[in-house]
Design an enzyme around this catalytic site. Structure first.
Site, PDB file in Angstrom:
ATOM      1  N   ARG A 147       1.003  -1.215   0.093  1.00 47.63           N
ATOM      2  CA  ARG A 147      -0.033   0.233  -0.096  1.00 47.63           C
ATOM      3  C   ARG A 147       1.119   1.256  -0.053  1.00 47.63           C
ATOM      4  O   ARG A 147       1.986   1.188   0.704  1.00 47.63           O
ATOM      5  CB  ARG A 147      -0.923  -0.036   1.331  1.00 47.63           C
ATOM      6  CG  ARG A 147      -2.084   1.183   1.291  1.00 47.63           C
ATOM      7  CD  ARG A 147      -2.590   1.155   2.676  1.00 47.63           C
ATOM      8  NE  ARG A 147      -2.004   2.179   3.641  1.00 47.63           N
ATOM      9  CZ  ARG A 147      -2.533   2.671   4.466  1.00 47.63           C
ATOM     10  NH1 ARG A 147      -3.931   2.234   4.968  1.00 47.63           N
ATOM     11  NH2 ARG A 147      -1.852   3.658   5.364  1.00 47.63           N
ATOM     12  N   TYR A 159      -2.159  11.699   7.505  1.00 45.87           N
ATOM     13  CA  TYR A 159      -2.479  10.237   8.134  1.00 45.87           C
ATOM     14  C   TYR A 159      -2.160   9.215   7.299  1.00 45.87           C
ATOM     15  O   TYR A 159      -2.470   9.161   6.089  1.00 45.87           O
ATOM     16  CB  TYR A 159      -4.133  10.266   8.576  1.00 45.87           C
ATOM     17  CG  TYR A 159      -4.415   9.216   9.352  1.00 45.87           C
ATOM     18  CD1 TYR A 159      -4.134   8.927  10.490  1.00 45.87           C
ATOM     19  CD2 TYR A 159      -4.930   7.934   8.909  1.00 45.87           C
ATOM     20  CE1 TYR A 159      -4.333   7.838  11.457  1.00 45.87           C
ATOM     21  CE2 TYR A 159      -5.287   6.622   9.519  1.00 45.87           C
ATOM     22  CZ  TYR A 159      -4.953   6.907  10.899  1.00 45.87           C
ATOM     23  OH  TYR A 159      -5.179   5.562  11.575  1.00 45.87           O
ATOM     24  N   ASP A 221      -5.213   3.782   0.160  1.00 44.07           N
ATOM     25  CA  ASP A 221      -6.262   3.890   1.105  1.00 44.07           C
ATOM     26  C   ASP A 221      -6.555   5.690   0.952  1.00 44.07           C
ATOM     27  O   ASP A 221      -5.873   6.381   1.489  1.00 44.07           O
ATOM     28  CB  ASP A 221      -5.795   3.583   2.577  1.00 44.07           C
ATOM     29  CG  ASP A 221      -6.859   3.602   3.427  1.00 44.07           C
ATOM     30  OD1 ASP A 221      -8.023   4.023   3.308  1.00 44.07           O
ATOM     31  OD2 ASP A 221      -6.699   3.026   4.612  1.00 44.07           O
ATOM     32  N   HIS A 223      -9.233   6.716   2.877  1.00 36.39           N
ATOM     33  CA  HIS A 223      -9.607   6.978   4.525  1.00 36.39           C
ATOM     34  C   HIS A 223     -11.011   7.766   4.376  1.00 36.39           C
ATOM     35  O   HIS A 223     -11.055   8.892   5.229  1.00 36.39           O
ATOM     36  CB  HIS A 223      -8.603   7.880   5.250  1.00 36.39           C
ATOM     37  CG  HIS A 223      -7.417   6.822   5.578  1.00 36.39           C
ATOM     38  ND1 HIS A 223      -6.277   7.286   5.257  1.00 36.39           N
ATOM     39  CD2 HIS A 223      -7.239   5.794   6.447  1.00 36.39           C
ATOM     40  CE1 HIS A 223      -5.155   6.201   5.920  1.00 36.39           C
ATOM     41  NE2 HIS A 223      -6.148   5.467   6.370  1.00 36.39           N
ATOM     42  N   GLU A 247      -9.083   1.927  -1.449  1.00 37.91           N
ATOM     43  CA  GLU A 247      -9.797   1.535  -0.324  1.00 37.91           C
ATOM     44  C   GLU A 247     -10.643   3.003   0.012  1.00 37.91           C
ATOM     45  O   GLU A 247     -10.062   3.865   0.415  1.00 37.91           O
ATOM     46  CB  GLU A 247      -8.581   0.907   0.805  1.00 37.91           C
ATOM     47  CG  GLU A 247      -9.320   0.760   2.043  1.00 37.91           C
ATOM     48  CD  GLU A 247      -8.164   0.693   3.103  1.00 37.91           C
ATOM     49  OE1 GLU A 247      -7.144   0.112   2.649  1.00 37.91           O
ATOM     50  OE2 GLU A 247      -8.673   0.427   4.562  1.00 37.91           O
ATOM     51  N   GLU A 273     -13.429  -1.380   6.771  1.00 45.17           N
ATOM     52  CA  GLU A 273     -13.037  -1.327   8.170  1.00 45.17           C
ATOM     53  C   GLU A 273     -13.767  -0.864   9.105  1.00 45.17           C
ATOM     54  O   GLU A 273     -13.480  -1.052  10.347  1.00 45.17           O
ATOM     55  CB  GLU A 273     -11.508  -0.715   8.210  1.00 45.17           C
ATOM     56  CG  GLU A 273     -11.541   0.696   8.060  1.00 45.17           C
ATOM     57  CD  GLU A 273     -10.194   1.295   7.836  1.00 45.17           C
ATOM     58  OE1 GLU A 273      -9.261   0.590   7.107  1.00 45.17           O
ATOM     59  OE2 GLU A 273      -9.792   2.177   8.401  1.00 45.17           O
ATOM     60  N   ARG A 294     -13.533  -5.403   3.708  1.00 48.03           N
ATOM     61  CA  ARG A 294     -12.422  -4.906   4.564  1.00 48.03           C
ATOM     62  C   ARG A 294     -12.414  -4.970   5.923  1.00 48.03           C
ATOM     63  O   ARG A 294     -11.693  -4.560   6.654  1.00 48.03           O
ATOM     64  CB  ARG A 294     -12.179  -3.609   4.077  1.00 48.03           C
ATOM     65  CG  ARG A 294     -11.311  -3.208   2.823  1.00 48.03           C
ATOM     66  CD  ARG A 294      -9.998  -3.587   3.215  1.00 48.03           C
ATOM     67  NE  ARG A 294      -9.235  -2.550   4.003  1.00 48.03           N
ATOM     68  CZ  ARG A 294      -8.173  -2.912   4.683  1.00 48.03           C
ATOM     69  NH1 ARG A 294      -7.866  -4.209   4.882  1.00 48.03           N
ATOM     70  NH2 ARG A 294      -7.616  -1.985   5.585  1.00 48.03           N
ATOM     71  N   GLU A 350      -4.039  -7.492   5.113  1.00 46.64           N
ATOM     72  CA  GLU A 350      -3.289  -6.530   5.516  1.00 46.64           C
ATOM     73  C   GLU A 350      -2.654  -6.796   6.714  1.00 46.64           C
ATOM     74  O   GLU A 350      -2.910  -7.313   7.649  1.00 46.64           O
ATOM     75  CB  GLU A 350      -4.399  -5.051   6.044  1.00 46.64           C
ATOM     76  CG  GLU A 350      -3.503  -4.015   6.588  1.00 46.64           C
ATOM     77  CD  GLU A 350      -4.184  -3.038   7.156  1.00 46.64           C
ATOM     78  OE1 GLU A 350      -5.669  -3.332   7.190  1.00 46.64           O
ATOM     79  OE2 GLU A 350      -3.727  -1.778   6.777  1.00 46.64           O
ATOM     80  N   TRP A 413     -13.602  11.277   7.742  1.00 48.27           N
ATOM     81  CA  TRP A 413     -12.548  10.456   7.864  1.00 48.27           C
ATOM     82  C   TRP A 413     -12.463   9.703   6.545  1.00 48.27           C
ATOM     83  O   TRP A 413     -13.440   9.150   6.244  1.00 48.27           O
ATOM     84  CB  TRP A 413     -12.631   9.481   8.934  1.00 48.27           C
ATOM     85  CG  TRP A 413     -11.765   9.674  10.177  1.00 48.27           C
ATOM     86  CD1 TRP A 413     -12.251  10.108  11.291  1.00 48.27           C
ATOM     87  CD2 TRP A 413     -10.320   9.572  10.050  1.00 48.27           C
ATOM     88  NE1 TRP A 413     -11.007  10.314  12.078  1.00 48.27           N
ATOM     89  CE2 TRP A 413      -9.868   9.823  11.298  1.00 48.27           C
ATOM     90  CE3 TRP A 413      -9.414   9.085   9.034  1.00 48.27           C
ATOM     91  CZ2 TRP A 413      -8.413   9.776  11.619  1.00 48.27           C
ATOM     92  CZ3 TRP A 413      -8.106   8.910   9.306  1.00 48.27           C
ATOM     93  CH2 TRP A 413      -7.693   9.168  10.454  1.00 48.27           C
TER      94      TRP A 413
HETATM   95  C1  CS2 Z   1      -6.113   2.059   8.101  1.00 46.88           C
HETATM   96  C2  CS2 Z   1      -6.249   1.525   9.748  1.00 46.88           C
HETATM   97  O1  CS2 Z   1      -5.422   0.000   8.022  1.00 46.88           O
HETATM   98  C3  CS2 Z   1      -5.715   0.665   7.266  1.00 46.88           C
HETATM   99  O2  CS2 Z   1      -6.216   0.660   6.378  1.00 46.88           O
HETATM  100  O3  CS2 Z   1      -7.223   2.906   7.549  1.00 46.88           O
HETATM  101  O4  CS2 Z   1      -5.117   1.915   9.906  1.00 46.88           O
HETATM  102  C4  CS2 Z   1      -7.161   2.864  10.319  1.00 46.88           C
HETATM  103  O5  CS2 Z   1      -6.990   4.095  10.267  1.00 46.88           O
HETATM  104  C5  CS2 Z   1      -7.098   2.530  11.709  1.00 46.88           C
HETATM  105  O6  CS2 Z   1      -7.459   1.195  12.156  1.00 46.88           O
HETATM  106  C6  CS2 Z   1      -8.109   3.249  12.744  1.00 46.88           C
HETATM  107  O7  CS2 Z   1      -8.259   2.760  13.959  1.00 46.88           O
HETATM  108 MG    MG Z   2      -8.076   1.763   5.797  1.00 46.58          MG
END
Ligand code: CS2
Ligand code: MG
Length: 413
Positions: A147, A159, A221, A223, A247, A273, A294, A350, A413
């Site tokens: 990734r 982030y 990702d 987010h 993602e 997620e 996910r 992952e 987010w």
């Molecule tokens: C992220 C995560 O792994 C991922 O794809 O989006 O690290 C996520 O930010 C965290 O699990 C938040 O708690």
């Molecule tokens: Mg993620």
């Protein structure tokens, strides 16, 4: 074999984890992960104050019945806290059942469908040269899928981008941050600009493909930060770079958003997620709006619910891509690996790698060799909790960052 003891262990070896420990009348111990990043004590209380007493004296072997009892019986269904609590009970009971059988859990789920689970790691850099270094480090660590995330010109800390790029460093850069202001733990605030991000990302993928060639599976990702039309535009502009997946491009609660994204791009889509139930996927799966599921075992109600969700996805040709950041404890990670081994519609797993401190508290038997993860052959989940070590790492409140646009508006987010 009755449940005789239920306890909750909260520990913070580098980051916070909540672990459920169930003991049976035969003295068998099972572990379950109940960690919800930034809201840990809510799940700990749910388990201690509302679940533990219900479990004492129940038949430990009746996993499906216990799941339905905690889900249907509670009236208040779903939600991340409830489903993480149910997940922890479910994982612990599967751990116990497999230990009693003397088998690694994947054997009870149907046995091995593959030699190991293809893992992806997280390369990142504040700029493209730093990202290249990070990709090279990951290739040296043995990753066969990566990734990629980078800083965005004009923005500060983004982030998912590690500051520590040292070779061999563990990339534990997505933790909730311990930030204390006037004696109170508060989330850090970061600046965000989606248009700047959308201009930058295609140039990153172009550079990475030019440097590393066409074969390496690359993931990204978003987010949850784009509107549907922005996500459609990004997916389309990334098509020449042949992503394994894009993602979380749009906010998680809006299933219809992905219908619009799907109409415009052939870039594969992954999401889930932050989901906690099969119902969060109902439209996405039945209308084939995604390619990868996910969810984490920890946030979706455990092994029982995850297996059903992935079987449902399999009917529509959709594969797994289970969540495996470091806020999933080694117990939750092991549960994912046993499912990865057994199901037919496995896609990718992952794998961020826990810190040495975390692995001091949680003794794991899973391995990472040649880019593949394997849960190991120990009976059960294959993870032991060192409670003495856990007690030395005190819980510390920590939160994920909040994003604001330049005018101060709080962003998704
Ligand atoms: C992220 C995560 O792994 C991922 O794809 O989006 O690290 C996520 O930010 C965290 O699990 C938040 O708690
Ligand atoms: Mg993620």
């Amino acid at each position: 074999m009755l449940i005789t003891d239920v306890s909750v262990v909260v520990t913070s070896p580098g980051r916070n984890f909540v672990t459920l420990k169930i003991t049976t009348s035969d003295g068998v111990v099972g572990l379950g992960d109940a960690t919800v990043n930034g809201r840990e004590l809510a799940v700990a209380s749910y388990l201690t104050d509302h679940v533990a007493a219900l479990l004492i004296g129940r038949e430990a072997n009746n996993i499906e019945d216990t799941w339905q009892y905690l889900y249907r019986g509670a009236y208040w269904r779903r939600g991340p806290i409830t489903m993480a609590a149910i997940a922890a009970v479910d994982m612990a009971l599967w751990d116990i059942k497999a230990k009693v059988a003397g088998l690694p859990l994947y054997q009870l789920l149907g046995g091995a469908s593959r030699t190991g689970a293809l893992a992806y790691g997280h390369a990142s850099g504040s700029d493209i040269p730093a990202l290249f270094d990070s990709i090279r480090n990951h290739l040296e660590l043995g990753y066969k899928a990566i990734r990629i995330q980078t800083g965005v010109p004009g923005l500060g800390q983004v982030y998912g981008v590690a500051s520590d790029q040292k070779p061999g460093a563990r990339y534990d850069y997505e933790p909730a941050k311990r930030n204390v202001v006037d004696g109170r733990p508060l989330p850090v605030e970061e600046a965000w600009d989606t248009r700047a991000y959308l201009r930058h990302v295609p140039t990153v993928f172009e550079a990475v493909r030019n440097e590393f060639g066409p074969e390496l599976p690359l993931l990204h990702d978003g987010h949850h930060r784009m509107t549907p039309i922005q996500a459609a535009k990004l997916g389309k502009s990334l098509e020449p770079y042949d992503l394994f997946w894009l993602e979380d491009c749009t906010p998680g609660e809006d299933q219809d958003a992905l219908r619009l994204v799907r109409q415009h791009t052939t870039t594969p889509i992954a999401i889930g997620e932050v989901f906690n139930s099969v119902f969060d996927y109902q439209t996405l799966i039945t209308e084939r709006l995604i390619d990868y599921v996910r969810s984490a075992v920890t946030h979706t109600g455990g092994v029982t619910a995850m297996k059903k969700l992935l079987d449902f996805a399999a009917v529509y040709g959709i594969k797994s891509g289970m969540h495996g950041p470091t806020d999933i404890s080694p117990v939750g990670m092991a549960a994912a690996l046993h499912i990865d081994m057994a199901i037919h519609n496995f896609g990718i797993q992952e794998y961020m790698q826990h810190s040495a401190e975390t692995l001091e508290v949680f003794r794991t038997s899973y391995t990472f060799t040649g880019g593949l993860l394997h849960p190991g052959e120990n009976p059960g989940l294959g993870v032991d909790l060192d409670e003495d070590a856990a007690a030395t790492f005190e819980y510390t409140p920590a939160y994920l960052p909040v994003n604001r646009l330049q005018d101060g508006t709080v962003h998704d987010w």
